[in-house]
Design a protein around this motif. Structure first.
Motif, PDB file in Angstrom:
ATOM      1  N   LEU A  39       9.999  -1.105   9.972  1.00 59.37           N
ATOM      2  CA  LEU A  39       8.999  -0.975   8.905  1.00 59.37           C
ATOM      3  C   LEU A  39       7.818  -1.936   9.120  1.00 59.37           C
ATOM      4  N   ASP A  40       8.074  -3.080   9.770  1.00 60.02           N
ATOM      5  CA  ASP A  40       7.015  -4.080   9.929  1.00 60.02           C
ATOM      6  C   ASP A  40       5.887  -3.549  10.821  1.00 60.02           C
TER       7      ASP A  40
ATOM      8  N   GLN B 219       5.550  -0.338  11.516  1.00 66.37           N
ATOM      9  CA  GLN B 219       5.076   0.894  10.880  1.00 66.37           C
ATOM     10  C   GLN B 219       4.022   0.561   9.814  1.00 66.37           C
ATOM     11  N   THR B 220       4.240  -0.532   9.067  1.00 67.55           N
ATOM     12  CA  THR B 220       3.266  -0.956   8.061  1.00 67.55           C
ATOM     13  C   THR B 220       1.957  -1.390   8.726  1.00 67.55           C
TER      14      THR B 220
ATOM     15  N   ALA C 280      -1.160   2.033   5.835  1.00 66.23           N
ATOM     16  CA  ALA C 280      -0.518   1.924   4.522  1.00 66.23           C
ATOM     17  C   ALA C 280       0.360   3.139   4.264  1.00 66.23           C
ATOM     18  N   PRO C 281       1.568   2.933   3.719  1.00 67.23           N
ATOM     19  CA  PRO C 281       2.369   4.081   3.325  1.00 67.23           C
ATOM     20  C   PRO C 281       1.615   4.895   2.272  1.00 67.23           C
TER      21      PRO C 281
ATOM     22  N   ALA D 247       0.303   3.710  -1.283  1.00 71.41           N
ATOM     23  CA  ALA D 247       0.311   2.249  -1.427  1.00 71.41           C
ATOM     24  C   ALA D 247      -1.118   1.729  -1.580  1.00 71.41           C
TER      25      ALA D 247
ATOM     26  N   LEU E  24       2.456  -9.684   7.971  1.00 74.89           N
ATOM     27  CA  LEU E  24       3.543  -8.713   8.112  1.00 74.89           C
ATOM     28  C   LEU E  24       4.875  -9.313   7.670  1.00 74.89           C
TER      29      LEU E  24
ATOM     30  N   THR F 266       9.098  -8.209   6.097  1.00 76.85           N
ATOM     31  CA  THR F 266       9.777  -7.714   4.900  1.00 76.85           C
ATOM     32  C   THR F 266      10.951  -8.623   4.508  1.00 76.85           C
TER      33      THR F 266
ATOM     34  N   ALA G 252       6.385  -4.087  -0.931  1.00 83.00           N
ATOM     35  CA  ALA G 252       4.982  -3.709  -1.068  1.00 83.00           C
ATOM     36  C   ALA G 252       4.119  -4.822  -1.647  1.00 83.00           C
TER      37      ALA G 252
ATOM     38  N   GLY H 159       3.412 -11.068   3.462  1.00 82.11           N
ATOM     39  CA  GLY H 159       4.720 -10.639   3.921  1.00 82.11           C
ATOM     40  C   GLY H 159       5.562 -11.839   4.347  1.00 82.11           C
TER      41      GLY H 159
END
Ligand SMILES: NC(=O)c1ccc[n+]([C@@H]2O[C@H](COP(=O)([O-])OP(=O)(O)OC[C@H]3O[C@@H](n4cnc5c(N)ncnc54)[C@H](OP(=O)(O)O)[C@@H]3O)[C@@H](O)[C@H]2O)c1
Length: 313
Positions: A40-41, A43-44, A48-49, A52, A61, A63, A91, A98
């Motif tokens: 996810l890191d 991917q973020t 932005a998802p 979001a 970054l 999570t 989020a 992060g």
């Protein structure tokens, strides 16, 4: 403070200096000792998802974290300064950080929990995203003892936890992996391990040999195209269930869950208690300094994860 951030979406992450955050009302500030890597890191960092709020750059970054409460915002409070805690930054709103940083501020009612005394912080940091994902996937499949589960991508963070949690419930796990990982997966509780690089028909032969009518459930942590997911779904018995963590659609007529993690402090507490009690192993494969996070993200994107990677801050 030191942090790993991107200056724009799809920019290379790098080590930067950013201001130390102060906790808002209802938040705690954690002095982070370890952060863990999740796909996810990166991917973020790619964007932005959907839905979001766009971040403020540089965007820090990360999570999953573990550390000690260092400062408490105003308002009701459930933690004390010095408490060892671990959790998940969900989020971060614009301007917030992060977990790849020396300090992180998180709401007290977010997924954050005390680390049990016998659990090291580097182990606790590796647990939040992958551990809660594995636990919630298992509840969503509702597969009972004696039944079977085909797990694609079993050697990574989620896969190592899911294999253990399923095996502990008496579920037969067929671990689909790339490479010679049989011994490792057996130690985690897999019934069978199949190296999918040895030929296109190996997995089907192994599954049909063990479960002639097909497995009861498929959990696919890997496939991003429908054809690949459908090929695995064909190994599920009539009436069985399929789960993707990659948002890929199932063929018509197949029971399907597009999994979305909904972590909670209570579930974190349960998993940490299982670790403290020796019922759940946290497979930390690599421990690196924070400065190495950019290279580790590149490596994770390319594949090859074996359990979890943690960064000492
Ligand atoms: N939807 C959600 O809420 C949610 C929650 C958590 C995770 N996820 C997603 O789920 C995925 C897995 O997460 P993770 O934390 O377990 O990632 P990870 O730690 O990076 O592990 C991924 C594993 O998949 C293996 N793999 C890749 N291609 C494969 C193939 N064709 N056959 C067999 N194994 C393969 C990789 O090893 P090799 O490359 O050596 O094969 C690696 O061990 C990620 O994309 C993540 O973003 C989604």
């Amino acid at each position: 403070m030191r942090a790993i951030a991107v200056s724009a979406f799809r920019a290379e992450p790098s080590l930067v200096e950013v201001p130390k955050p102060d906790p808002e009302p209802g938040e705690v500030r954690v002095k982070v000792e370890y952060a863990a890597l999740n796909p996810l890191d990166w991917q973020t960092a790619d964007g932005a998802p959907d839905g979001a709020v766009p971040p403020v750059f540089p965007f820090v970054l990360g999570t999953d974290f573990a550390g000690r409460v260092d400062m408490i915002g105003s308002g009701d409070n459930t933690f004390r300064v010095g408490d060892p805690v671990f959790g998940r930054v969900t989020a971060p709103p614009p301007g917030r950080c992060g977990a790849y940083a020396e300090y992180v501020c998180v709401p007290q009612d977010s997924p954050i929990a005390l680390v049990p005394r016998d659990v090291p912080l580097r182990i606790a940091a590796a647990l939040p995203s992958a551990g809660t994902t594995a636990a919630q996937i298992l509840s969503s499949t509702a597969v009972r003892s004696g039944l079977s589960l085909l797990l694609i991508g079993a050697t990574g963070g989620v896969g190592c936890f899911l294999t253990q949690l399923a095996a502990a419930r008496g579920i037969g796990v067929v671990a689909a992996v790339r490479g010679d990982e049989g011994r490792r997966m057996k130690e985690l509780g897999a019934t069978a391990t199949v190296d999918t690089t040895t030929g296109p028909d190996t997995l089907e032969a192994a599954v049909r040999g063990l479960y002639p009518d097909g497995v009861d459930a498929l959990v696919d942590l890997v496939s991003t195209d429908e054809a690949a997911f459908a090929a695995y779904a064909a190994l599920v018995r009539d009436g069985g269930v399929t789960v993707t963590t990659r948002g890929v659609a199932a063929p018509p007529g197949v029971a399907w869950t597009d999994f979305r993690l909904a972590p909670s402090a209570a579930l974190l507490g349960e998993l940490a208690a299982a670790v403290a009690g020796g019922e759940l192993e946290v497979p930390v494969d690599m421990e690196l300094p924070l400065e190495k996070a950019p290279q580790a993200l590149v490596q994770n994107r390319a594949g090859g994860a074996r359990g979890k990677t943690v960064f000492g801050i």
